[in-house]
Design a protein around this motif. Structure first.
Motif, PDB file in Angstrom:
ATOM      1  N   ALA A   9     -33.932  28.621  38.950  1.00 30.05           N
ATOM      2  CA  ALA A   9     -32.744  28.746  39.799  1.00 30.05           C
ATOM      3  C   ALA A   9     -33.172  29.386  41.111  1.00 30.05           C
ATOM      4  N   LEU A  19     -30.307  20.310  39.526  1.00 26.24           N
ATOM      5  CA  LEU A  19     -30.039  21.245  38.420  1.00 26.24           C
ATOM      6  C   LEU A  19     -29.965  22.680  38.936  1.00 26.24           C
ATOM      7  N   LYS A  20     -30.928  23.042  39.791  1.00 24.36           N
ATOM      8  CA  LYS A  20     -30.952  24.409  40.326  1.00 24.36           C
ATOM      9  C   LYS A  20     -29.689  24.686  41.145  1.00 24.36           C
ATOM     10  N   ASN A  40     -26.762  23.308  40.678  1.00 26.76           N
ATOM     11  CA  ASN A  40     -25.652  23.449  39.733  1.00 26.76           C
ATOM     12  C   ASN A  40     -25.659  24.828  39.070  1.00 26.76           C
ATOM     13  N   VAL A  41     -26.864  25.314  38.759  1.00 34.29           N
ATOM     14  CA  VAL A  41     -26.989  26.647  38.158  1.00 34.29           C
ATOM     15  C   VAL A  41     -26.467  27.697  39.143  1.00 34.29           C
ATOM     16  N   MET A  86     -22.749  27.658  39.443  1.00 34.68           N
ATOM     17  CA  MET A  86     -22.100  28.269  38.274  1.00 34.68           C
ATOM     18  C   MET A  86     -22.215  29.796  38.339  1.00 34.68           C
ATOM     19  N   GLU A  90     -25.004  27.607  27.666  1.00 33.15           N
ATOM     20  CA  GLU A  90     -24.388  26.896  28.799  1.00 33.15           C
ATOM     21  C   GLU A  90     -25.461  26.158  29.622  1.00 33.15           C
ATOM     22  N   LEU A  91     -26.600  26.817  29.817  1.00 35.48           N
ATOM     23  CA  LEU A  91     -27.693  26.222  30.604  1.00 35.48           C
ATOM     24  C   LEU A  91     -28.319  25.038  29.874  1.00 35.48           C
ATOM     25  N   ILE A  94     -25.338  22.340  31.861  1.00 36.49           N
ATOM     26  CA  ILE A  94     -26.217  22.281  33.032  1.00 36.49           C
ATOM     27  C   ILE A  94     -27.314  21.244  32.838  1.00 36.49           C
ATOM     28  N   GLN A 140     -26.165  17.805  32.897  1.00 31.47           N
ATOM     29  CA  GLN A 140     -25.368  17.476  34.081  1.00 31.47           C
ATOM     30  C   GLN A 140     -23.985  16.959  33.700  1.00 31.47           C
ATOM     31  N   ILE A 164     -19.557  22.116  32.918  1.00 33.18           N
ATOM     32  CA  ILE A 164     -19.749  23.399  32.263  1.00 33.18           C
ATOM     33  C   ILE A 164     -18.437  23.735  31.541  1.00 33.18           C
TER      34      ILE A 164
END
Lengths: 361, 361
Positions: A166, A295-296, A298-299, A302, B255-256, B260, B263, B266
């Motif tokens: 992340a 992905l990073k 989205n992390v 969140m 969750e990850l 995540i 995709q 969440i």
């Protein structure tokens, strides 16, 4: 209390380890793991452990010249004998190899037997995160933790670290699977403070609030044949009604992946003699499942939503890893703190080895 | 309350699912997952879910004729689109494939997106255990769980199941990562009972003891746009002093690995509209690390030592899995219990489909 620069700490540690017959490369690695812990504010796993490590070398619990032995290897897996050297050495070797394997195979796994203390679990899973991978790191430990309904410690505090790539820094969840580590109680005992929550129990499962009394119990159950009963609670506290059996389950998962899978000692059998700890590592390539930058993003999105949730007045919502990266930057700029007992130990070690102890800032 | 035989339950469920356009094979699988949950005493995930599933089919949240799509595959990994069908179907497909892959490659991993509820996490990890493998199974869920210091639910109860081969039955650790599942509160609410521990909080982080009041909060935060605040606590309770941030970390790990990595949505974004859950599975071959029978013997010996530790008077030390295997044998012999509300629902479903509802024993 004194402050020293992390570079002075590293130089000193490298010299000490070299004098104790570790190779130049191993000395640099060991120094880096301890400096890294101090920089992150995990001082329980930093330079204050040095005297303890050196004693174990003198007692031949740790053998500095031994090289880890790869017992079995496939493109996705490793079984390593740490050969009674520091756990850090076999662990870094394992994670370096897993990073290479995982980039080719999406996932890979390593187990280490015949090992010693390996420092912070997070050090190795962060290696994976820096390579863009998900990292998992586990170790068993000396017996400290009391199963649900039991009066006796049996499980280790059994560390679990999980990292996920992340920005601006990886997600790093790293700590004992028990409600707290033994080190957290030790720290309160040193300060003569009370334990604020349900952390430790006596031989009748009564909650112990005095940190010195708790520390007295732990030093016996973890390091001697004497078993007065009691120890650290599983996550979930003293009573079944708050699901302490889930914390018990989490601790057992680590026990199965380490001592059992490695066919080393289980935590319960490491209270006397050699450590004989076992470690478990895994790496997964998230880019198989989606573009890493997406992905990073989205992390991060969140985590930002979580940090900005409505919260109790005067509190912050910290994502695991936030605190240690903040401290890392502060300590890198202003130096790491060394307590008085450790300062004295470092001076004695310097005198014994005829080297300079690290200068106070 | 009535009792029915598990075979009558299976026959009835297979007929219902077939009438709702699931294939013969999928109907048998879905029936087996529900019967399996009832046999293990996990009735929250058993036949009492049937009316809820059928409603979601009518609302096109679940599409019974859709087939899972394998989006990417390597010898060690799978990315699957559940194609909006029941999560059980893609999940069983994934674990069957992982068992084959892991027997060749020591470890493998699967991620599922665009999925629905998948039943109990343990069903899939037990498939691995029955094949002599370590199994891991995760799902995210609707938002129910309040992060440390937050007043608002954001995380799912995010199930984690871990199995390890052992005799006489595998180690099965299976449940919500939160202090309890929403279903456990629902059950107390149905009975009009008080919550015994720190399970749920209101919008000011005050602990809610009345199960109906807690259920009222959960039904809003998990299923509606209305967000009154509050929800289920993370493992570790209401206060930071008992390390509830560790429970928060465990929930975030799931969750990850699910929403995540897949995709998908969440948990926080599944409170309205389609479920869009994601699942994560893994299998590891322990026989790479040691002889399976030796490992199983070591596990059993460790568990026996734990079960026989000195314990609180009137209590037992249960290893995760012990309770559910005991119930399985009892319920297999004497039938599974169906509550009155569910009995009525089953009769209505039988009438609608012109089939026989399962006969009471």
């Amino acid at each position: 209390m004194m402050k020293i620069s992390s570079s002075a700490e590293a130089t000193f540690l490298e010299q000490v380890f070299a004098k104790y017959d570790f190779s130049k490369e191993d000395s640099a690695l060991l120094a880096d793991t301890l400096v890294d812990a101090d920089l992150r504010g995990i001082s329980s796993h930093g330079i204050q452990r040095l005297a303890w490590y050196l004693n174990m070398i003198k007692e031949h619990i740790i053998e500095p010249k031994n090289k880890p032995i790869i017992l079995k290897e496939t493109p996705t897996s490793l079984l390593i004998d740490a050969n009674q050297n520091m756990g850090h050495i076999a662990s870094a070797l394992a994670m370096k190899s897993l990073i290479e394997k995982t980039k080719k195979s999406v996932i890979s796994v390593a187990v280490i037997r015949n090992s010693n203390h390996f420092g912070t679990a997070g050090y190795y899973s962060r290696m994976a995160a820096e390579a863009g991978l998900i990292g998992i790191s586990n170790t068993n430990t000396r017996p400290l933790v009391v199963p649900t309904n039991s009066k006796d410690a049996f499980l280790g505090s059994n560390a679990f670290a999980f990292t996920f790539p992340a920005d601006p820094h990886p997600f790093v969840f790293d700590g004992a699977t028990s409600v707290v580590s033994g080190g957290k109680i030790q720290l309160l005992a040193k300060k003569g403070e009370q334990i604020p929550g349900e952390w430790a129990i006596d031989g009748d499962r009564g909650v112990v609030k005095d940190a010195n009394a708790a520390e007295d119990i732990l030093s016996k159950v973890a390091f001697t044949e004497e078993q007065p009963g009691g120890g650290v609670l599983t996550l979930g506290g003293n009573s079944e009604e708050n699901s302490n059996y889930k914390g018990f389950g989490n601790s057992l998962v680590v026990e199965l992946l380490t001592g059992i899978l490695a066919q080393g000692s289980i935590s319960a059998d490491t209270n006397t003699g050699k450590h004989d700890f076992s470690q478990f590592f895994m790496a997964i390539d998230p880019s198989f499942f989606g573009d890493l930058e997406v992905l990073k993003g989205n992390v991060e999105s969140m985590f930002d939503r979580i940090r900005n949730l409505d919260k109790l007045p005067g509190t912050q919502i910290m994502i695991p890893g936030d605190r240690e990266y903040k401290r890392y930057d502060e300590n890198k700029a202003h130096g790491v703190s060394i307590d008085d007992t450790t300062t004295k130990q470092l001076q004695d070690i310097a005198t014994e080895l005829n080297i300079q102890s690290p200068a106070a800032l």
